[in-house]
Motif scaffolding. Structure first.
Motif, PDB file in Angstrom:
ATOM      1  N   ARG A  60       8.359  -0.969  -3.580  1.00  0.00           N
ATOM      2  CA  ARG A  60       8.833  -0.170  -2.448  1.00  0.00           C
ATOM      3  C   ARG A  60       8.380   1.276  -2.581  1.00  0.00           C
ATOM      4  N   PRO A  61       7.919   1.868  -1.481  1.00  0.00           N
ATOM      5  CA  PRO A  61       7.501   3.276  -1.543  1.00  0.00           C
ATOM      6  C   PRO A  61       8.707   4.207  -1.595  1.00  0.00           C
ATOM      7  N   SER A  62       8.502   5.386  -2.155  1.00  0.00           N
ATOM      8  CA  SER A  62       9.548   6.409  -2.135  1.00  0.00           C
ATOM      9  C   SER A  62       9.665   6.938  -0.710  1.00  0.00           C
ATOM     10  N   MET A  63      10.733   7.653  -0.425  1.00  0.00           N
ATOM     11  CA  MET A  63      10.894   8.224   0.913  1.00  0.00           C
ATOM     12  C   MET A  63       9.801   9.250   1.202  1.00  0.00           C
ATOM     13  N   THR A  64       9.365   9.959   0.184  1.00  0.00           N
ATOM     14  CA  THR A  64       8.267  10.908   0.365  1.00  0.00           C
ATOM     15  C   THR A  64       7.011  10.178   0.823  1.00  0.00           C
ATOM     16  N   THR A  65       6.737   9.064   0.193  1.00  0.00           N
ATOM     17  CA  THR A  65       5.558   8.275   0.555  1.00  0.00           C
ATOM     18  C   THR A  65       5.721   7.681   1.948  1.00  0.00           C
ATOM     19  N   VAL A  66       6.925   7.234   2.282  1.00  0.00           N
ATOM     20  CA  VAL A  66       7.189   6.700   3.623  1.00  0.00           C
ATOM     21  C   VAL A  66       6.874   7.762   4.674  1.00  0.00           C
ATOM     22  N   VAL A  67       7.333   8.983   4.441  1.00  0.00           N
ATOM     23  CA  VAL A  67       7.063  10.075   5.379  1.00  0.00           C
ATOM     24  C   VAL A  67       5.565  10.334   5.483  1.00  0.00           C
ATOM     25  N   GLU A  68       4.860  10.283   4.358  1.00  0.00           N
ATOM     26  CA  GLU A  68       3.401  10.473   4.388  1.00  0.00           C
ATOM     27  C   GLU A  68       2.728   9.396   5.230  1.00  0.00           C
ATOM     28  N   TYR A  69       3.190   8.149   5.116  1.00  0.00           N
ATOM     29  CA  TYR A  69       2.647   7.068   5.950  1.00  0.00           C
ATOM     30  C   TYR A  69       2.923   7.346   7.424  1.00  0.00           C
ATOM     31  N   LEU A  70       4.162   7.709   7.727  1.00  0.00           N
ATOM     32  CA  LEU A  70       4.547   7.930   9.126  1.00  0.00           C
ATOM     33  C   LEU A  70       3.835   9.123   9.750  1.00  0.00           C
ATOM     34  N   GLU A  71       3.557  10.138   8.944  1.00  0.00           N
ATOM     35  CA  GLU A  71       2.867  11.321   9.453  1.00  0.00           C
ATOM     36  C   GLU A  71       1.349  11.160   9.439  1.00  0.00           C
ATOM     37  N   GLY A  72       0.848  10.045   8.923  1.00  0.00           N
ATOM     38  CA  GLY A  72      -0.587   9.802   8.891  1.00  0.00           C
ATOM     39  C   GLY A  72      -1.312  10.497   7.758  1.00  0.00           C
ATOM     40  N   ARG A  73      -0.583  11.050   6.798  1.00  0.00           N
ATOM     41  CA  ARG A  73      -1.211  11.719   5.654  1.00  0.00           C
ATOM     42  C   ARG A  73      -1.572  10.732   4.552  1.00  0.00           C
ATOM     43  N   ALA A  74      -1.118   9.489   4.670  1.00  0.00           N
ATOM     44  CA  ALA A  74      -1.446   8.435   3.717  1.00  0.00           C
ATOM     45  C   ALA A  74      -1.624   7.139   4.498  1.00  0.00           C
ATOM     46  N   GLN A  75      -2.434   6.261   3.971  1.00  0.00           N
ATOM     47  CA  GLN A  75      -2.681   4.968   4.593  1.00  0.00           C
ATOM     48  C   GLN A  75      -1.975   3.885   3.784  1.00  0.00           C
ATOM     49  N   LEU A  76      -1.463   2.885   4.486  1.00  0.00           N
ATOM     50  CA  LEU A  76      -0.868   1.750   3.784  1.00  0.00           C
ATOM     51  C   LEU A  76      -1.931   1.095   2.911  1.00  0.00           C
ATOM     52  N   PRO A  77      -1.532   0.503   1.793  1.00  0.00           N
ATOM     53  CA  PRO A  77      -2.511  -0.153   0.921  1.00  0.00           C
ATOM     54  C   PRO A  77      -3.272  -1.244   1.667  1.00  0.00           C
ATOM     55  N   GLU A  78      -4.555  -1.368   1.364  1.00  0.00           N
ATOM     56  CA  GLU A  78      -5.372  -2.401   2.003  1.00  0.00           C
ATOM     57  C   GLU A  78      -4.896  -3.797   1.636  1.00  0.00           C
ATOM     58  N   ASN A  79      -4.324  -3.927   0.450  1.00  0.00           N
ATOM     59  CA  ASN A  79      -3.858  -5.226  -0.022  1.00  0.00           C
ATOM     60  C   ASN A  79      -2.367  -5.414   0.274  1.00  0.00           C
ATOM     61  N   LEU A  80      -1.914  -4.921   1.415  1.00  0.00           N
ATOM     62  CA  LEU A  80      -0.500  -4.964   1.778  1.00  0.00           C
ATOM     63  C   LEU A  80       0.055  -6.380   1.740  1.00  0.00           C
ATOM     64  N   VAL A  81      -0.657  -7.341   2.283  1.00  0.00           N
ATOM     65  CA  VAL A  81      -0.184  -8.729   2.284  1.00  0.00           C
ATOM     66  C   VAL A  81       0.015  -9.209   0.856  1.00  0.00           C
ATOM     67  N   ASP A  82      -0.931  -8.912  -0.021  1.00  0.00           N
ATOM     68  CA  ASP A  82      -0.814  -9.328  -1.421  1.00  0.00           C
ATOM     69  C   ASP A  82       0.386  -8.666  -2.093  1.00  0.00           C
ATOM     70  N   ILE A  83       0.617  -7.395  -1.792  1.00  0.00           N
ATOM     71  CA  ILE A  83       1.763  -6.683  -2.371  1.00  0.00           C
ATOM     72  C   ILE A  83       3.063  -7.309  -1.891  1.00  0.00           C
ATOM     73  N   ILE A  84       3.145  -7.603  -0.612  1.00  0.00           N
ATOM     74  CA  ILE A  84       4.370  -8.177  -0.062  1.00  0.00           C
ATOM     75  C   ILE A  84       4.613  -9.577  -0.617  1.00  0.00           C
ATOM     76  N   LYS A  85       3.556 -10.349  -0.790  1.00  0.00           N
ATOM     77  CA  LYS A  85       3.681 -11.704  -1.332  1.00  0.00           C
ATOM     78  C   LYS A  85       4.021 -11.704  -2.820  1.00  0.00           C
ATOM     79  N   SER A  86       3.610 -10.676  -3.520  1.00  0.00           N
ATOM     80  CA  SER A  86       3.747 -10.651  -4.967  1.00  0.00           C
ATOM     81  C   SER A  86       5.203 -10.648  -5.410  1.00  0.00           C
TER      82      SER A  86
END
Length: 127
Positions: free
Chosen positions: A70-96
């Motif tokens: 799970r990302p930290s709230m800081t990282t969540v905000v970075e995703y929402l503001e477009g300053r960070a991109q979700l990992p390319e292997n998101l499906v693999d992370i969620i399945k893991s």
């Protein structure tokens, strides 16, 4: 996040068997390549597709059973503001279900330089 975007509760006992557990249903939609199927139909077309997709994917990531994923709230905000991109292997992370000894999100997700110090307990005192 998932509840808001999907317009559903985390568990819907009256839903079809595939849709009872919200997280499982949204993930199944994502695996089928149609994550937007999970969006609340009451929204009609009054939403930004990219933002809704981000909210759904981020909601899945934030709901992961393993805390290290799970990302930290800081990282969540970075995703929402477009300053960070979700990992390319998101499906693999969620399945893991095994993060190979990862003890925190820095071992799994991009890191941030912001730190947070908590000096008061989160629990309300008797409320």
């Amino acid at each position: 996040m998932l509840e808001v975007v999907c317009g559903r509760r985390p568990v819907e006992p009256r839903a079809s068997p595939k849709e009872v557990i919200l997280v499982d249903w949204v993930f199944e939609c994502m695996e089928r390549g149609n994550i937007l199927e999970a969006i609340d139909r009451k929204l009609g077309t009054e939403y930004a597709v990219e933002e809704a997709e981000l909210a759904l994917k981020l909601g899945l990531l934030c709901s992961h059973a393993i805390a290290a994923a799970r990302p930290s709230m800081t990282t969540v905000v970075e995703y929402l503001e477009g300053r960070a991109q979700l990992p390319e292997n998101l499906v693999d992370i969620i399945k893991s279900q095994d993060f190979g000894g990862a003890s925190n999100e820095e071992d799994v997700l991009p890191t941030t330089t912001t730190s947070l110090t908590i000096s008061e307990p989160f629990t309300s005192r008797g409320r």
